[in-house]
Scaffold this motif. Structure first.
Motif, PDB file in Angstrom:
ATOM      1  N   SER A   1       0.824  -1.207   0.000  1.00  0.00           N
ATOM      2  CA  SER A   1       0.000   0.000   0.000  1.00  0.00           C
ATOM      3  C   SER A   1       0.857   1.254   0.000  1.00  0.00           C
ATOM      4  N   GLU A   2       0.416   2.254  -0.745  1.00  0.00           N
ATOM      5  CA  GLU A   2       1.127   3.538  -0.779  1.00  0.00           C
ATOM      6  C   GLU A   2       1.076   4.241   0.576  1.00  0.00           C
ATOM      7  N   TYR A   3       0.183   3.798   1.475  1.00  0.00           N
ATOM      8  CA  TYR A   3       0.059   4.426   2.788  1.00  0.00           C
ATOM      9  C   TYR A   3       1.061   3.885   3.799  1.00  0.00           C
ATOM     10  N   VAL A   4       1.692   2.744   3.542  1.00  0.00           N
ATOM     11  CA  VAL A   4       2.609   2.144   4.518  1.00  0.00           C
ATOM     12  C   VAL A   4       3.720   3.138   4.859  1.00  0.00           C
TER      13      VAL A   4
ATOM     14  N   GLY B   1      -1.400  12.680   9.602  1.00  0.00           N
ATOM     15  CA  GLY B   1      -1.152  14.101   9.384  1.00  0.00           C
ATOM     16  C   GLY B   1      -0.454  14.358   8.068  1.00  0.00           C
ATOM     17  N   GLY B   2       0.519  13.508   7.740  1.00  0.00           N
ATOM     18  CA  GLY B   2       1.236  13.683   6.484  1.00  0.00           C
ATOM     19  C   GLY B   2       0.341  13.491   5.272  1.00  0.00           C
ATOM     20  N   LEU B   3      -0.582  12.550   5.386  1.00  0.00           N
ATOM     21  CA  LEU B   3      -1.525  12.313   4.294  1.00  0.00           C
ATOM     22  C   LEU B   3      -2.643  13.346   4.270  1.00  0.00           C
ATOM     23  N   ASN B   4      -2.844  14.031   5.423  1.00  0.00           N
ATOM     24  CA  ASN B   4      -3.967  14.964   5.558  1.00  0.00           C
ATOM     25  C   ASN B   4      -5.255  14.254   5.171  1.00  0.00           C
ATOM     26  N   LEU B   5      -5.389  13.034   5.707  1.00  0.00           N
ATOM     27  CA  LEU B   5      -6.395  12.097   5.218  1.00  0.00           C
ATOM     28  C   LEU B   5      -7.821  12.631   5.286  1.00  0.00           C
TER      29      LEU B   5
ATOM     30  N   THR C   1      -9.803  13.584   1.888  1.00  0.00           N
ATOM     31  CA  THR C   1     -10.722  12.541   1.413  1.00  0.00           C
ATOM     32  C   THR C   1     -12.077  12.540   2.111  1.00  0.00           C
ATOM     33  N   GLY C   2     -12.161  13.208   3.274  1.00  0.00           N
ATOM     34  CA  GLY C   2     -13.399  13.151   4.051  1.00  0.00           C
ATOM     35  C   GLY C   2     -13.532  11.869   4.851  1.00  0.00           C
ATOM     36  N   VAL C   3     -12.462  11.054   4.848  1.00  0.00           N
ATOM     37  CA  VAL C   3     -12.481   9.775   5.556  1.00  0.00           C
ATOM     38  C   VAL C   3     -11.646   9.893   6.829  1.00  0.00           C
ATOM     39  N   ARG C   4     -12.182   9.387   7.931  1.00  0.00           N
ATOM     40  CA  ARG C   4     -11.498   9.453   9.216  1.00  0.00           C
ATOM     41  C   ARG C   4     -11.183   8.050   9.706  1.00  0.00           C
ATOM     42  N   MET C   5      -9.943   7.825  10.125  1.00  0.00           N
ATOM     43  CA  MET C   5      -9.606   6.554  10.768  1.00  0.00           C
ATOM     44  C   MET C   5     -10.047   6.656  12.225  1.00  0.00           C
TER      45      MET C   5
ATOM     46  N   GLU D   1      -2.972  -5.258  19.364  1.00  0.00           N
ATOM     47  CA  GLU D   1      -3.096  -4.079  20.226  1.00  0.00           C
ATOM     48  C   GLU D   1      -3.896  -2.992  19.515  1.00  0.00           C
ATOM     49  N   TRP D   2      -4.773  -2.328  20.275  1.00  0.00           N
ATOM     50  CA  TRP D   2      -5.661  -1.327  19.692  1.00  0.00           C
ATOM     51  C   TRP D   2      -5.113   0.079  19.900  1.00  0.00           C
ATOM     52  N   ILE D   3      -5.294   0.911  18.902  1.00  0.00           N
ATOM     53  CA  ILE D   3      -5.097   2.360  19.035  1.00  0.00           C
ATOM     54  C   ILE D   3      -6.459   2.984  18.765  1.00  0.00           C
ATOM     55  N   VAL D   4      -7.055   3.531  19.808  1.00  0.00           N
ATOM     56  CA  VAL D   4      -8.383   4.142  19.682  1.00  0.00           C
ATOM     57  C   VAL D   4      -8.208   5.649  19.479  1.00  0.00           C
ATOM     58  N   ASN D   5      -8.981   6.214  18.580  1.00  0.00           N
ATOM     59  CA  ASN D   5      -8.856   7.634  18.251  1.00  0.00           C
ATOM     60  C   ASN D   5      -7.425   7.995  17.847  1.00  0.00           C
ATOM     61  N   PRO D   6      -6.892   7.375  16.785  1.00  0.00           N
ATOM     62  CA  PRO D   6      -5.529   7.696  16.340  1.00  0.00           C
ATOM     63  C   PRO D   6      -5.403   9.171  15.997  1.00  0.00           C
ATOM     64  N   ASP D   7      -4.192   9.725  16.202  1.00  0.00           N
ATOM     65  CA  ASP D   7      -3.992  11.144  15.937  1.00  0.00           C
ATOM     66  C   ASP D   7      -3.146  11.348  14.685  1.00  0.00           C
ATOM     67  N   ARG D   8      -2.756  12.578  14.421  1.00  0.00           N
ATOM     68  CA  ARG D   8      -2.074  12.916  13.182  1.00  0.00           C
ATOM     69  C   ARG D   8      -0.703  12.242  13.079  1.00  0.00           C
ATOM     70  N   ASP D   9      -0.135  11.820  14.210  1.00  0.00           N
ATOM     71  CA  ASP D   9       1.169  11.172  14.183  1.00  0.00           C
ATOM     72  C   ASP D   9       1.074   9.655  13.984  1.00  0.00           C
ATOM     73  N   THR D  10      -0.140   9.117  14.016  1.00  0.00           N
ATOM     74  CA  THR D  10      -0.323   7.678  13.822  1.00  0.00           C
ATOM     75  C   THR D  10       0.029   7.294  12.385  1.00  0.00           C
ATOM     76  N   THR D  11       0.850   6.255  12.248  1.00  0.00           N
ATOM     77  CA  THR D  11       1.278   5.830  10.913  1.00  0.00           C
ATOM     78  C   THR D  11       0.628   4.508  10.526  1.00  0.00           C
ATOM     79  N   PHE D  12       0.562   4.269   9.222  1.00  0.00           N
ATOM     80  CA  PHE D  12       0.078   2.994   8.686  1.00  0.00           C
ATOM     81  C   PHE D  12       1.245   2.018   8.617  1.00  0.00           C
ATOM     82  N   ALA D  13       0.990   0.757   8.958  1.00  0.00           N
ATOM     83  CA  ALA D  13       1.988  -0.299   8.800  1.00  0.00           C
ATOM     84  C   ALA D  13       1.326  -1.491   8.117  1.00  0.00           C
ATOM     85  N   ALA D  14       2.110  -2.259   7.398  1.00  0.00           N
ATOM     86  CA  ALA D  14       1.575  -3.428   6.701  1.00  0.00           C
ATOM     87  C   ALA D  14       0.876  -4.359   7.691  1.00  0.00           C
ATOM     88  N   ASP D  15      -0.272  -4.877   7.281  1.00  0.00           N
ATOM     89  CA  ASP D  15      -1.095  -5.818   8.052  1.00  0.00           C
ATOM     90  C   ASP D  15      -1.895  -5.167   9.174  1.00  0.00           C
ATOM     91  N   ASP D  16      -1.777  -3.849   9.365  1.00  0.00           N
ATOM     92  CA  ASP D  16      -2.677  -3.167  10.300  1.00  0.00           C
ATOM     93  C   ASP D  16      -4.121  -3.389   9.861  1.00  0.00           C
TER      94      ASP D  16
END
Length: 400
Positions: A131-134, A139-143, A147-151, A159-174
């Motif tokens: 994925s291009e998001y990995v 915040g960097g994507l300004n998602l 796009t109007g889409v919120r993670m 392990e869960w991350i609830v209400n991820p913030d702008r510093d949260t990154t995407f990783a493969a298999d998330d």
């Protein structure tokens, strides 16, 4: 994880309560979304979160029992146990709602077709290694802006991350849970997974007035979420005024449940197989449990008991803060709509309810909702955003 395998270990009660609060709020959102959109995948994530909540409540109870060294300690900690128990009830109710979908207890297949356009979809997506998001951050994507889409949540290696913030990154298999319009979701889902997003085909309804039932479910969802938010807010503000609003909302949810059950019974006489509506009865019952649990959370405030510092600190330090601001004379918000001033964009706060001067509520207000002097705004977001909203409203963050 099997809750039966949990052993005592020193943990921060405050940290556990923070996670329980954030998880409970997410569970309500996901459970209702799973029913409205008929999503087995989202419903399965609800049960994953419910298992996590079982572990959290056991950790909280063990730590509280270890902390009670004398009758005075027990008296002070009893309301905290009450909050833990009420939060667990919310989790169990959300799990019951998810099982309506997973166990095919019975909801009309055409329900998704009748959902109002304003109600956003929640989808589950697994990040593909290519994925291009990995490696990219929200915040960097300004998602959300782009796009109007919120993670709304992310699960990584269990392990869960609830209400991820702008510093949260995407990783493969998330595993990520995304909320937005189907147009925006189509773009993001494909970028995340590499697959084309294919929403279920619409199904024609064989039930008269199904739209009314769907509107009721959306309203029950919104009111239940608001009741829980205000319950935690009453603890944060130590405010009998906010707690009293929870009492009013609980009564309104009860009345709404009764009307919804009456609709289901009437509809059962007009369909070929009434069993297909059984899940709606379960949904109404679970909704009442959630609103009752919200009342339990605020019960200590209603009884005039001092909020235990650990609970107040947990609410204050959760991923999203809840604030209550008064719109005063001279505020830029007065006689303007939330959309006109781009409140969400400019402050980062989501206004989840507006209470009018006459006591009426606007639940889940939209961009077109006009705000007036003496309105009370209930909003969720970051602490910095709360300060900006208070400045915009012309008043202070208030406990009422």
């Amino acid at each position: 994880m099997d809750p039966g395998d949990v052993e005592y270990e020193p943990v921060s009660v405050k940290a556990v309560l923070v996670e329980m609060k954030d998880t409970a709020e997410l569970l309500i959102d996901l459970a209702y979304s799973a029913v409205l959109h008929g999503s087995d995948e989202v419903a399965a994530e609800v049960l994953e979160l419910e298992e996590r909540m079982d572990v959290l409540q056991l950790q909280a109870r063990m730590s509280l029992l270890m902390a009670a060294r004398n009758p005075e300690d027990a008296e002070k900690l009893a309301p905290v146990l009450g909050v833990v128990g009420a939060t667990e009830k919310i989790s169990d109710a959300a799990g019951d709602i998810a099982k309506i979908v997973l166990e095919d207890i019975g909801v009309p297949e055409a329900m998704r077709t009748a959902i109002p356009e304003a109600v956003e979809t929640v989808v589950r997506a697994q990040v593909a290694p290519g994925s291009e998001y990995v490696g990219a951050s929200l915040g960097g994507l300004n998602l959300e802006t782009e796009t109007g889409v919120r993670m709304i949540a992310l699960r990584r290696a269990g392990e869960w991350i609830v209400n991820p913030d702008r510093d949260t990154t995407f990783a493969a298999d998330d595993v990520v849970l995304l909320r937005g319009t189907e147009m925006g979701l189509s773009t993001v889902y494909e970028a995340v997974t590499g697959d084309v997003y294919e929403p279920p085909d619409p199904v024609d309804s064989t039930i008269d007035d199904l739209e009314r039932a769907v509107d009721s479910i959306v309203l029950m969802k919104n009111m239940s979420e608001l009741a829980v938010d205000l319950a935690y807010g009453s603890i944060l503000f130590d405010s009998e005024g906010v707690a009293a609003e929870v009492v009013e909302l609980e009564a309104e949810v009860d009345a709404l449940k009764s009307r919804f059950e009456a609709w289901v019974l009437r509809a059962a006489g007009r369909v070929e197989d009434p069993i297909t509506l059984r899940g709606l009865v379960h949904l109404a019952s679970a909704t009442e449990v959630i609103s009752d649990a919200a009342l339990e959370i605020s019960e200590g405030v209603l009884r005039g008991l001092d909020t235990h510092p650990v609970v107040a600190a947990a609410v204050e330090e959760s991923d999203e803060v809840i604030v209550r601001v008064d719109v005063t004379v001279g505020s830029p918000l007065a006689d303007a709509s939330l959309g006109d001033l781009k409140v969400k964009t400019e402050t980062g706060m989501r206004v989840i309810a507006v209470r009018r001067d006459d006591g009426d509520w606007v639940i889940s207000p939209g961009p077109e909702t006009t705000v007036f002097v003496d309105d009370v705004l209930i909003a969720k977001g970051t602490r910095d955003g709360a300060a900006r909203l208070a400045e915009l409203a012309g008043g202070d963050e208030s406990a009422a």
